[in-house]
Write a protein that holds these residues in place. Structure first.
Motif, mmCIF file in Angstrom:
data_model
loop_
_atom_site.group_PDB
_atom_site.id
_atom_site.type_symbol
_atom_site.label_atom_id
_atom_site.label_comp_id
_atom_site.label_asym_id
_atom_site.label_seq_id
_atom_site.Cartn_x
_atom_site.Cartn_y
_atom_site.Cartn_z
ATOM 1 N N CYS A 8 62.354 -39.504 30.037
ATOM 2 C CA CYS A 8 62.439 -40.608 29.082
ATOM 3 C C CYS A 8 63.069 -41.848 29.730
ATOM 4 O O CYS A 8 63.960 -41.726 30.574
ATOM 5 C CB CYS A 8 63.281 -40.203 27.870
ATOM 6 N N PHE A 9 62.624 -43.008 29.316
ATOM 7 C CA PHE A 9 63.169 -44.264 29.844
ATOM 8 C C PHE A 9 62.937 -45.375 28.826
ATOM 9 O O PHE A 9 62.122 -45.226 27.900
ATOM 10 C CB PHE A 9 62.501 -44.618 31.188
ATOM 11 N N ASP A 10 63.653 -46.465 28.978
ATOM 12 C CA ASP A 10 63.507 -47.598 28.060
ATOM 13 C C ASP A 10 62.076 -48.126 28.074
ATOM 14 O O ASP A 10 61.441 -48.202 29.126
ATOM 15 C CB ASP A 10 64.466 -48.727 28.443
ATOM 16 N N ALA A 48 64.948 -35.601 29.194
ATOM 17 C CA ALA A 48 65.919 -36.000 30.210
ATOM 18 C C ALA A 48 65.713 -37.466 30.568
ATOM 19 O O ALA A 48 64.577 -37.928 30.693
ATOM 20 C CB ALA A 48 65.777 -35.138 31.464
ATOM 21 N N SER A 49 66.808 -38.190 30.716
ATOM 22 C CA SER A 49 66.745 -39.580 31.191
ATOM 23 C C SER A 49 67.489 -39.665 32.518
ATOM 24 O O SER A 49 68.156 -38.712 32.931
ATOM 25 C CB SER A 49 67.358 -40.541 30.177
ATOM 26 N N GLN A 50 67.371 -40.797 33.182
ATOM 27 C CA GLN A 50 67.950 -40.916 34.511
ATOM 28 C C GLN A 50 69.451 -40.648 34.508
ATOM 29 O O GLN A 50 69.973 -39.939 35.369
ATOM 30 C CB GLN A 50 67.657 -42.305 35.085
ATOM 31 N N ASP A 51 70.167 -41.204 33.512
ATOM 32 C CA ASP A 51 71.623 -41.011 33.468
ATOM 33 C C ASP A 51 72.079 -40.137 32.310
ATOM 34 O O ASP A 51 73.280 -39.949 32.109
ATOM 35 C CB ASP A 51 72.331 -42.369 33.397
ATOM 36 N N GLY A 52 71.134 -39.617 31.542
ATOM 37 C CA GLY A 52 71.482 -38.769 30.401
ATOM 38 C C GLY A 52 71.796 -39.547 29.140
ATOM 39 O O GLY A 52 71.980 -38.968 28.072
ATOM 40 N N GLY A 53 71.837 -40.872 29.248
ATOM 41 C CA GLY A 53 72.144 -41.703 28.089
ATOM 42 C C GLY A 53 70.922 -41.941 27.220
ATOM 43 O O GLY A 53 69.794 -41.608 27.602
ATOM 44 N N PRO A 54 71.122 -42.515 26.036
ATOM 45 C CA PRO A 54 70.014 -42.774 25.121
ATOM 46 C C PRO A 54 69.040 -43.796 25.699
ATOM 47 O O PRO A 54 69.421 -44.642 26.520
ATOM 48 C CB PRO A 54 70.697 -43.313 23.856
ATOM 49 N N VAL A 55 67.788 -43.703 25.293
ATOM 50 C CA VAL A 55 66.772 -44.666 25.712
ATOM 51 C C VAL A 55 66.222 -45.349 24.462
ATOM 52 O O VAL A 55 66.168 -44.758 23.382
ATOM 53 C CB VAL A 55 65.629 -43.994 26.495
ATOM 54 N N ARG A 56 65.840 -46.609 24.624
ATOM 55 C CA ARG A 56 65.273 -47.380 23.526
ATOM 56 C C ARG A 56 63.788 -47.583 23.808
ATOM 57 O O ARG A 56 63.423 -48.280 24.756
ATOM 58 C CB ARG A 56 65.989 -48.725 23.373
ATOM 59 N N CYS A 57 62.969 -46.961 23.012
ATOM 60 C CA CYS A 57 61.532 -46.964 23.263
ATOM 61 C C CYS A 57 60.888 -48.297 22.881
ATOM 62 O O CYS A 57 61.532 -49.183 22.317
ATOM 63 C CB CYS A 57 60.868 -45.818 22.504
ATOM 64 N N LEU A 58 59.609 -48.412 23.195
ATOM 65 C CA LEU A 58 58.883 -49.654 22.955
ATOM 66 C C LEU A 58 58.954 -50.097 21.499
ATOM 67 O O LEU A 58 59.075 -51.287 21.217
ATOM 68 C CB LEU A 58 57.413 -49.474 23.377
ATOM 69 N N ASN A 59 58.895 -49.148 20.584
ATOM 70 C CA ASN A 59 58.923 -49.477 19.156
ATOM 71 C C ASN A 59 60.351 -49.580 18.603
ATOM 72 O O ASN A 59 60.560 -49.560 17.397
ATOM 73 C CB ASN A 59 58.143 -48.442 18.356
ATOM 74 N N ARG A 60 61.329 -49.678 19.515
ATOM 75 C CA ARG A 60 62.760 -49.840 19.197
ATOM 76 C C ARG A 60 63.414 -48.573 18.658
ATOM 77 O O ARG A 60 64.560 -48.602 18.210
ATOM 78 C CB ARG A 60 62.984 -51.004 18.226
ATOM 79 N N LEU A 61 62.694 -47.470 18.687
ATOM 80 C CA LEU A 61 63.290 -46.191 18.307
ATOM 81 C C LEU A 61 64.157 -45.688 19.456
ATOM 82 O O LEU A 61 63.736 -45.666 20.604
ATOM 83 C CB LEU A 61 62.192 -45.168 18.012
ATOM 84 N N SER A 62 65.400 -45.303 19.150
ATOM 85 C CA SER A 62 66.302 -44.776 20.166
ATOM 86 C C SER A 62 66.230 -43.252 20.194
ATOM 87 O O SER A 62 66.220 -42.603 19.144
ATOM 88 C CB SER A 62 67.748 -45.209 19.885
ATOM 89 N N LEU A 63 66.171 -42.703 21.394
ATOM 90 C CA LEU A 63 66.127 -41.256 21.575
ATOM 91 C C LEU A 63 67.311 -40.815 22.419
ATOM 92 O O LEU A 63 67.673 -41.482 23.391
ATOM 93 C CB LEU A 63 64.825 -40.839 22.271
#
Length: 328
Positions: A8-10, A48-63
């Motif tokens: 996962c990534f922004d 999984a994300s690069q740093d384990g932190g939340p990501v904000r997707c294109l539609n502004r939904l945070s995962l």
């Protein structure tokens, strides 16, 4: 139980991330429930994300991912969703993830991408000399950035066994079913498709493609010729005379046109006419014969063959799929 990791990534597409998460989580579950048997999940799915932190997707939904990529030391499949933001910036921000993907592949992980996620996979260098596909609208950008990859933009899925790519849009569904069949067998893929009511309709991206990307070059004379061709589609166009119109010998014109657009003038003209026909089929109920004449052809049989060669489907099937004008 197979393990699949969603990277996962922004500005990624949350619909693909959540869709893949749902689909693989339900393999061996939904079908079994419908058949009144005990659920037996076949995949363990994690984010999984690069740093384990939340990501904000294109539609502004945070995962909120389950972990950082450094803590993922084993995964049967790593799934890369589409990039919805600036591709160059996304790649520059995820150098650590690119290294991780290389390392995971070396350990035996299968790496797969959806749509523009193929840029992340190609950035690893793992696709050099191998087949790949991507969203049809990013073909030229992909080719320019990764000239050593054997890009097959007409294909919905490319299969290099341990490296797979899906084209644009909902091609991730076909890729997911393909992976289920690859890992669990044909019956599991069919059962999953039936349980979740997934219909596999297209084998190619060709019905969706346009030739707009072929104008991204710096030859002003050839661009003028392209625009002239667009506005004179219904006329009989002589390629040799077209070169003279723009101050070039036929041989020079053909050479420069191919160099600028990647196609010969004739092939480009055919693509323009097919594109014009697609729009008419989408937005009118004109007969196929009338559409043929409107785009500069006299023989509807020859044009239907050209249309199918360019798009992979017949004009009538294209209309049935994409026309929003109700039948009278």
């Amino acid at each position: 139980m197979k393990k699949i990791t969603l990277f996962c990534f922004d500005y990624a597409f949350s619909s693909v991330i959540s869709g893949v998460l749902d689909l693989f989580s339900l393999v061996g579950v939904t079908w079994n429930r419908v058949q009144n048997t005990d659920p037996t999940p076949a995949f363990q799915v994690e984010l999984a994300s690069q740093d384990g932190g939340p990501v904000r997707c294109l539609n502004r939904l945070s995962l909120q991912p389950d972990r950082d990529i450094a803590s993922v030391t084993h995964s049967d499949i790593i799934f890369i969703p589409p990039i919805g933001g600036d591709i160059g910036k996304t790649l520059a921000r995820h150098v650590q993830a690119i290294d991780w993907l290389r390392a995971m592949h070396a350990k035996g992980s299968q790496i797969v991408s959806s749509c523009t996620g193929s840029f992340v996979l190609a950035e690893t260098g793992l696709l050099d000399g191998k087949q790949a596909t991507t969203h049809w609208g990013y073909v030229e950008q992909f080719r320019e950035r990764y000239p050593n990859v054997r890009l097959r933009p007409e294909q919905l899925i490319t299969n290099e066994i341990d490296l797979l790519c899906a084209g644009g849009g909902s091609a991730w569904l076909d890729l997911s079913l393909f992976l289920i069949e690859q890992h669990l067998g044909h019956d599991s893929a069919v059962q999953t498709a039936k349980a979740l009511v997934i219909e596999r309709k297209q084998q190619s991206q060709r019905p969706f493609t346009t030739n707009q990307g072929q104008k991204y070059h710096h030859d002003k004379a050839i661009l003028s010729a392209q625009l002239w061709m667009e506005s004179h589609l219904t006329e009989k166009i002589s390629i040799d005379r077209l070169g003279e119109r723009f101050g070039m010998t036929p041989r020079t014109f053909k050479r420069r046109f191919k160099q600028a657009t990647g196609d010969t003038p004739l092939v480009y003209l055919q693509s323009l006419r097919v594109e014009a026909a697609k729009k008419m089929l989408e937005n009118s109920r004109l007969s196929i014969e009338s559409v043929t004449q409107c785009v500069g052809y006299e023989d509807s049989s020859s044009f239907m063959k050209l249309f199918k060669r360019k798009t992979g489907i017949s004009p009538q099937n294209y209309r049935n799929t994409f026309c929003h004008i109700p039948r009278r």
